[in-house]
Design an enzyme around this catalytic site. Structure first.
Site, PDB file in Angstrom:
ATOM      1  N   LYS A  85       0.799  -1.234   0.000  1.00 34.31           N
ATOM      2  CA  LYS A  85       0.000   0.000   0.000  1.00 34.31           C
ATOM      3  C   LYS A  85       0.831   1.284   0.000  1.00 34.31           C
ATOM      4  O   LYS A  85       0.341   2.351   0.377  1.00 34.31           O
ATOM      5  CB  LYS A  85      -1.021   0.030   1.170  1.00 34.31           C
ATOM      6  CG  LYS A  85      -1.853  -1.202   1.352  1.00 34.31           C
ATOM      7  CD  LYS A  85      -2.350  -1.856   0.085  1.00 34.31           C
ATOM      8  CE  LYS A  85      -3.453  -1.128  -0.652  1.00 34.31           C
ATOM      9  NZ  LYS A  85      -3.857  -1.933  -1.864  1.00 34.31           N
ATOM     10  N   HIS A 156       6.778  -7.596  -2.279  1.00 31.13           N
ATOM     11  CA  HIS A 156       6.567  -6.956  -0.966  1.00 31.13           C
ATOM     12  C   HIS A 156       7.485  -7.565   0.092  1.00 31.13           C
ATOM     13  O   HIS A 156       7.372  -7.236   1.274  1.00 31.13           O
ATOM     14  CB  HIS A 156       5.119  -7.151  -0.498  1.00 31.13           C
ATOM     15  CG  HIS A 156       4.112  -6.330  -1.239  1.00 31.13           C
ATOM     16  ND1 HIS A 156       4.327  -5.031  -1.596  1.00 31.13           N
ATOM     17  CD2 HIS A 156       2.858  -6.625  -1.656  1.00 31.13           C
ATOM     18  CE1 HIS A 156       3.254  -4.565  -2.230  1.00 31.13           C
ATOM     19  NE2 HIS A 156       2.356  -5.503  -2.285  1.00 31.13           N
ATOM     20  N   SER A 185      -5.137   2.547   4.059  1.00 32.27           N
ATOM     21  CA  SER A 185      -5.221   1.907   2.749  1.00 32.27           C
ATOM     22  C   SER A 185      -5.235   0.371   2.890  1.00 32.27           C
ATOM     23  O   SER A 185      -6.005  -0.318   2.218  1.00 32.27           O
ATOM     24  CB  SER A 185      -4.027   2.361   1.894  1.00 32.27           C
ATOM     25  OG  SER A 185      -4.092   1.813   0.614  1.00 32.27           O
ATOM     26  N   LYS A 306      -8.563   6.224  -3.059  1.00 32.94           N
ATOM     27  CA  LYS A 306      -8.596   7.686  -3.015  1.00 32.94           C
ATOM     28  C   LYS A 306      -7.332   8.307  -3.574  1.00 32.94           C
ATOM     29  O   LYS A 306      -7.347   9.391  -4.120  1.00 32.94           O
ATOM     30  CB  LYS A 306      -8.763   8.159  -1.572  1.00 32.94           C
ATOM     31  CG  LYS A 306     -10.166   8.164  -1.052  1.00 32.94           C
ATOM     32  CD  LYS A 306     -10.233   9.042   0.179  1.00 32.94           C
ATOM     33  CE  LYS A 306     -11.607   8.987   0.801  1.00 32.94           C
ATOM     34  NZ  LYS A 306     -11.608   9.617   2.132  1.00 32.94           N
TER      35      LYS A 306
HETATM   36  N1  LIG Z   1      -1.802   7.399  -9.621  1.00 33.14           N
HETATM   37  C1  LIG Z   1      -1.931   7.331  -8.302  1.00 33.14           C
HETATM   38  N2  LIG Z   1      -1.926   8.460  -7.547  1.00 33.14           N
HETATM   39  C2  LIG Z   1      -2.076   8.393  -6.218  1.00 33.14           C
HETATM   40  N3  LIG Z   1      -2.262   7.254  -5.530  1.00 33.14           N
HETATM   41  C3  LIG Z   1      -2.298   6.098  -6.233  1.00 33.14           C
HETATM   42  C4  LIG Z   1      -2.114   6.087  -7.635  1.00 33.14           C
HETATM   43  N4  LIG Z   1      -2.194   4.794  -8.031  1.00 33.14           N
HETATM   44  C5  LIG Z   1      -2.423   4.055  -6.934  1.00 33.14           C
HETATM   45  N5  LIG Z   1      -2.488   4.838  -5.847  1.00 33.14           N
HETATM   46  C6  LIG Z   1      -2.798   4.458  -4.472  1.00 33.14           C
HETATM   47  O1  LIG Z   1      -1.836   3.538  -3.964  1.00 33.14           O
HETATM   48  C7  LIG Z   1      -2.502   2.681  -3.003  1.00 33.14           C
HETATM   49  C8  LIG Z   1      -2.318   1.233  -3.414  1.00 33.14           C
HETATM   50  O2  LIG Z   1      -1.014   0.898  -3.043  1.00 33.14           O
HETATM   51  P1  LIG Z   1      -0.218  -0.301  -3.675  1.00 33.14           P
HETATM   52  O3  LIG Z   1      -0.277  -0.225  -5.134  1.00 33.14           O
HETATM   53  O4  LIG Z   1       1.109  -0.263  -3.013  1.00 33.14           O
HETATM   54  O5  LIG Z   1      -1.054  -1.569  -3.174  1.00 33.14           O
HETATM   55  S1  LIG Z   1      -0.511  -3.074  -3.134  1.00 33.14           S
HETATM   56  O6  LIG Z   1       0.370  -3.179  -1.986  1.00 33.14           O
HETATM   57  O7  LIG Z   1       0.171  -3.370  -4.378  1.00 33.14           O
HETATM   58  O8  LIG Z   1      -1.739  -3.896  -2.937  1.00 33.14           O
HETATM   59  C9  LIG Z   1      -3.965   3.087  -2.969  1.00 33.14           C
HETATM   60  O9  LIG Z   1      -4.038   4.071  -1.940  1.00 33.14           O
HETATM   61  P2  LIG Z   1      -5.412   4.458  -1.167  1.00 33.14           P
HETATM   62  O10 LIG Z   1      -6.263   5.139  -2.194  1.00 33.14           O
HETATM   63  O11 LIG Z   1      -4.977   5.393  -0.083  1.00 33.14           O
HETATM   64  O12 LIG Z   1      -5.995   3.203  -0.650  1.00 33.14           O
HETATM   65  C10 LIG Z   1      -4.112   3.676  -4.356  1.00 33.14           C
HETATM   66  O13 LIG Z   1      -5.213   4.524  -4.519  1.00 33.14           O
END
Ligand SMILES: Nc1ncnc2c1ncn2[C@@H]1O[C@H](COP(=O)(O)OS(=O)(=O)O)[C@@H](OP(=O)(O)O)[C@H]1O
Length: 347
Positions: A85, A156, A185, A306
């Site tokens: 996340k 991870h 998240s 979000k």
């Molecule tokens: N383009 C962009 N801009 C801003 N934020 C973004 C973007 N892409 C992915 N996200 C946010 O990243 C969170 C998901 O994290 P991961 O990709 O690390 O998840 S995982 O561990 O692979 O399951 C998750 O965060 P939260 O929205 O806070 O839950 C995603 O919304």
């Protein structure tokens, strides 16, 4: 755990250390954790064998840990290593695009999970019983092993569970995100993914498990501090989610230069547009909405939820926030790592 794995853990932890960090001990989540998950699944009971300081994996991951450690790396691989996340998917898509000449049309043809696979998620044996769509959706270690170069690989796992020659062989981008937004998240992730079996729990409940290191891939701080301690290694680029939110262009420039893939102004403009939250969250090759069709994700909620810094403010009670602050403070006391957590980010 085999003696060999234990020795590798110790050796890897000793490498590149600047500040003392807690020693990991490997614990897998007991078998009961993989029992059919229901609304009433008892999270605490399922994780009873995990102990503070232990590194939590599913039994499935635990069984294959030697395979992860012995995975064959190529020097033209690019790895994205993160605690969950922290912006993994966002960074994977960025790295894949940089390596593939920002070809958005090519990117659309296959899901990111195939283009830049997750090292530890799917094993051959469970792929056999998985629905056919899943087998193309998620490759296994064996499939990754046969992929054409240059590969982009996500993991991870903390460095001590990855091949010990990883950093000396290829480029690794490590992304960190502030612990408060990670908790929020990850809580939503647990509610979204059926296999996590946490649909009935509260955020406060989840935060307590997280702070006690009893959630998959925990402990959070040793994972991040180990990478922080290695950040001066020439093959490691340590970046922050919060910086990507504040100045995506600046972070793309850093990653591009680190990977030796400079961008034309035209490709930079295209890539920044491609990586915007509003676009990535609609992009079916990246947004994981397919999980709802295949059936491993619940219909409510979204993986691209979000995408904000500071969303924790909408979720934590003052009392929970105080406890988390104390936990963060005690874990950062001995280090110079600091996070931006207060930023109210506007898109
Ligand atoms: N383009 C962009 N801009 C801003 N934020 C973004 C973007 N892409 C992915 N996200 C946010 O990243 C969170 C998901 O994290 P991961 O990709 O690390 O998840 S995982 O561990 O692979 O399951 C998750 O965060 P939260 O929205 O806070 O839950 C995603 O919304």
């Amino acid at each position: 755990m085999s003696q060999e794995v234990k020795k590798m853990q110790e050796e890897n932890l000793d490498k590149g250390k600047e500040k003392p960090i807690p020693k990991f001990e490997f614990h897998s989540i007991p078998e009961t954790r993989t029992a059919p998950f229901t609304e009433n699944f008892n999270f605490a009971e399922g994780l009873a064998l995990s102990e503070p300081g232990g590194f939590v994996l599913t039994p499935e991951f635990g069984r294959h840990v030697d395979e992860f450690i012995n995975f064959k790396i190529r020097k033209d691989d690019a790895w994205v290593v993160t605690f969950p996340k922290c912006g993994t998917t966002w960074t994977q898509e960025m790295v894949w695009m940089l390596i593939n000449n920002c070809d958005a049309e090519l990117a659309k043809q296959k899901p990111l999970t195939v283009r830049a696979p997750f090292l530890e998620v799917t094993r051959v044996e469970n792929m056999e019983s998985a629905p056919p769509e899943m087998t193309t959706f998620m490759p296994s270690v064996e499939v990754i092993d046969k992929m054409h170069s240059p590969r982009v690989i996500k993991s991870h796992l903390p460095f001590f569970l990855l091949p010990s020659n990883l950093l000396d062989t290829c480029k690794v981008v490590y992304v960190a995100r502030n612990p408060k937004d990670v908790i929020v998240s990850f809580y939503h992730h647990h509610k979204l993914m059926k296999m996590q079996g946490f649909s009935g729990g509260s955020l406060e409940n989840f935060a307590d498990f997280f702070m006690k290191d009893q959630v998959i891939f925990c402990p959070y701080f040793p994972h991040i501090l180990d990478a922080w301690a290695k950040r001066t290694h020439p093959n490691l680029l340590f970046i922050f989610y919060e910086d990507m939110k504040k100045n995506l262009r600046g972070e793309v420039e850093k990653v591009a230069s680190f990977l030796g893939k400079p961008l034309t102004e035209e490709n930079m403009t295209k890539l920044l547009e491609h990586l915007k939250f509003e676009n990535i969250s609609k992009n079916e090759s990246v947004n994981f909405e397919i999980g709802k069709k295949i059936g491993f994700m619940n219909q409510d909620g979204a993986f691209m939820r979000k995408g904000k810094t500071g969303d924790w403010k909408n979720h934590f009670s003052p009392e929970l926030n105080r406890r988390i602050d104390a936990w963060v403070e005690s874990n950062l006391a001995e280090t110079d790592l600091r996070f931006e957590m207060e930023l109210e980010q506007q898109d």
